[in-house]
Design an enzyme around this catalytic site. Structure first.
Site, mmCIF file in Angstrom:
data_model
loop_
_atom_site.group_PDB
_atom_site.id
_atom_site.type_symbol
_atom_site.label_atom_id
_atom_site.label_comp_id
_atom_site.label_asym_id
_atom_site.label_seq_id
_atom_site.Cartn_x
_atom_site.Cartn_y
_atom_site.Cartn_z
ATOM 1 C CB THR A 208 -7.169 17.510 23.160
ATOM 2 O OG1 THR A 208 -7.276 16.718 24.225
ATOM 3 C CG2 THR A 208 -8.577 17.715 22.429
ATOM 4 C CD GLU A 351 -10.957 20.474 21.545
ATOM 5 O OE1 GLU A 351 -10.901 20.026 22.637
ATOM 6 O OE2 GLU A 351 -10.559 20.992 20.895
#
Length: 559
Positions: A208, A351
């Site tokens: 991320t 995700e």
């Protein structure tokens, strides 16, 4: 080996035999793997074309042959099964070969954001314990200064890209073309290397952005990647098909380029890989010359291309995908007016592999007015098949109604949604019943359309009432002189927080703050009007090209 020799023999019957008994099906337990995507493209679409930087043209057959040689080369480097193989590269044919060879040989492809700071770059390479790094020659100076602080990396393989960037004299550095030219291609079937349980092996690793702390690793499996790939083929959403020419402008280091390379190869669509350049003329020229039908990019890139649309023949285009942040209705309508194709929202995150929701109108909107259709296109859209989405009360955790009015945090579940993070505790990112908490606030209507209201952290609370930065940005961007806008909260002694708008105007525009405020006054409540409008030559971006509100908040605090 003949296909029939690999088919497992069914020895027993299902668990139940009588009425009411639970029964297992009697279908072949074939695993879902990226090796199948590779071999399908090789067998069915070997003639289809990949166009890449420098006008290089190769076929899927040639890509597959190089991929087989790369598989052998990874063995020659003693790269262990399960090892992380990093890429620091642009959208090119060689990067595509890595997309295939690394997971097809049971290693894990770790695509690294080329715009990371040295601190974050070194953290994720060491956290992932990358064994090899494949890096574009032009990008080598960005990462090589960190080499001595990356002790687990044994080999550095330079990908030729037409540049003449100097290569340090170091025995750890190898040349990609020389590496694969010196070995025999893997002769068997990559699919044969997988057993029944192996579809759950890790295939890819993407971190991320780390805007609110350390980057976290999302570890994709073969199963999740193949199912996400099939999701991109779903008709009525993106609907990739064999006749398409697909151009992932979104970087291949950004969550597998939204699955577009894998989806194109699965269905036999041609690929156009634009390399490192984000120059609007370069991108539009490629789209016109290659007759691109489907392209995907973040809104900032679509914004940069908008002024030059009418100078290029984009008549082949059927679908433009926007993601990473909200697509302003004015930007989407600019494209619809110029080339007849709006920018379609997609919503997701690293995700979620990353695509979970796709926008656009459906049959029930055929009789809607033009204004109503614009409003529909402004929503993020409906979930892809197999993806479940709900909204819950932020304080109580109770699921909220799908009435288009209730606002709650978006939570997601599905076979290509992360269930945890790599070597890091998920903390409060997941609910007790296994749903991913996204941090986005949204409504869902009776048709399942998701409409993002804001990020939880981006909502502005003024005088006890909430202001949506996303909605405020949308109305400001409707002014014809506005190119980019970001709205953030500024602390206020009386109201707690007040909105401040940071705006980039088109070249030569002389619009004032007062004129902008007069433009949006009829569209929002009076107390939503920004206390300040700050004009800037450009807005700060994250490594994936999204607007960086955290950087603006930091600058506001410093000021």
């Amino acid at each position: 080996m003949p296909d029939e020799a690999r088919v497992p023999t069914v020895i027993g019957a299902a668990r139940g035999a009588g009425t009411g008994d639970v029964m297992d099906g009697l279908m072949q337990p074939r695993p879902l793997t990226i090796a199948h995507i590779l071999e399908r493209a090789e067998r069915l679409y070997a003639h289809k074309q990949v166009t890449t930087v420098g006008a290089e043209r190769v076929t899927y057959g040639e890509v597959a042959h190089n991929t087989r040689r790369l598989g052998t080369a990874l063995d020659s480097l003693d790269v262990p099964v399960g090892a992380r193989v990093a890429t620091f590269a642009a959208n090119t044919r060689r990067h595509l070969e890595l997309y295939l060879a690394v997971p097809a040989t049971k290693r894990v492809l770790h695509s690294i954001n080329i715009r990371l700071s040295a601190e974050h770059l070194e953290y994720i390479v060491n956290h992932a314990e990358d064994d090899v790094i494949f890096v574009d020659r032009e990008l080598l100076p960005r990462i090589w200064p960190s080499a001595d602080r990356l002790p687990k990396v044994r080999h550095w393989v330079v990908l030729p890209d037409g540049s003449d960037t100097a290569i340090p004299a170091d025995p750890r550095i190898l040349d990609y073309d020389e590496l694969i030219e010196g070995v025999e291609p893997f002769a068997g079937s990559f699919e044969d290397t997988f057993t029944l349980a192996d579809e759950n092996l890790a295939s890819g690793l993407c971190y991320t952005s780390g805007t609110t702390g350390r980057p976290k690793g999302v570890l994709y499996s073969h199963r999740s990647t193949v199912l996400h790939c099939l999701g991109t083929l779903a008709a009525g959403f993106i609907g990739l098909c064999e006749s398409d020419v697909v151009m992932p402008i979104v970087p291949m280091f950004h969550a597998n380029a939204w699955g577009l390379p894998y989806g194109a190869m699965m269905t036999g669509a041609s690929l156009v890989l634009p390399g490192l350049s984000s120059n609007p003329a370069h991108l539009l020229g490629l789209m016109a010359a290659e007759r691109v039908t489907v392209a995907g990019a973040v809104p900032t890139v679509w914004t940069s291309m908008a002024p030059k649309l009418r100078a290029h023949d984009l008549s082949a285009t059927r679908f433009l995908l926007g993601g990473g942040s909200a697509v302003a209705p004015a930007l989407s309508e600019t494209y619809r007016a110029a080339i007849g194709v709006p920018i379609t929202h997609s919503w997701g995150m690293t995700e979620i592999s990353p695509v979970g929701v796709i926008g656009g109108t459906r049959t029930q909107h055929r009789d809607a007015t033009a204004e109503e259709q614009v409003a529909v296109r402004a929503a993020q859209g409906q979930p892809l098949p197999l993806v479940n989405v709900r909204i819950v009360d932020v304080e109580t955790g109770q699921e909220l109604p799908r009435d288009g009015d209730a606002v709650g945090e978006v939570q997601v579940a599905g076979p290509w949604v992360a269930g945890g993070y790599f070597r890091v505790d998920g903390g409060d990112s997941f609910t007790a019943d296994g749903w991913l908490r996204t941090g986005d606030l949204a409504t869902i209507d009776a048709s399942g359309y998701l409409r993002i209201v804001d990020r939880v952290k981006d909502l502005i609370k003024s005088g006890g009432e909430w202001i949506s930065s996303v909605e405020l940005e949308g109305v400001i961007s409707s002014h014809p002189d506005v190119v980019e806008v970001a709205v953030i909260a500024r602390p206020d002694p009386r109201w707690m927080e007040r909105p401040v708008a940071y705006v980039v105007l088109r070249d030569g525009a002389t619009t004032t703050a007062d004129e902008l405020l007069r433009h949006i006054t009829p569209m929002v409540a009076k107390w939503w009007l920004p206390d300040d409008v700050v004009f800037m030559p450009t807005l700060p971006k994250t490594g994936t090209g999204k607007l960086s509100k955290s950087a603006l908040r930091d600058s506001t605090r410093i000021a």
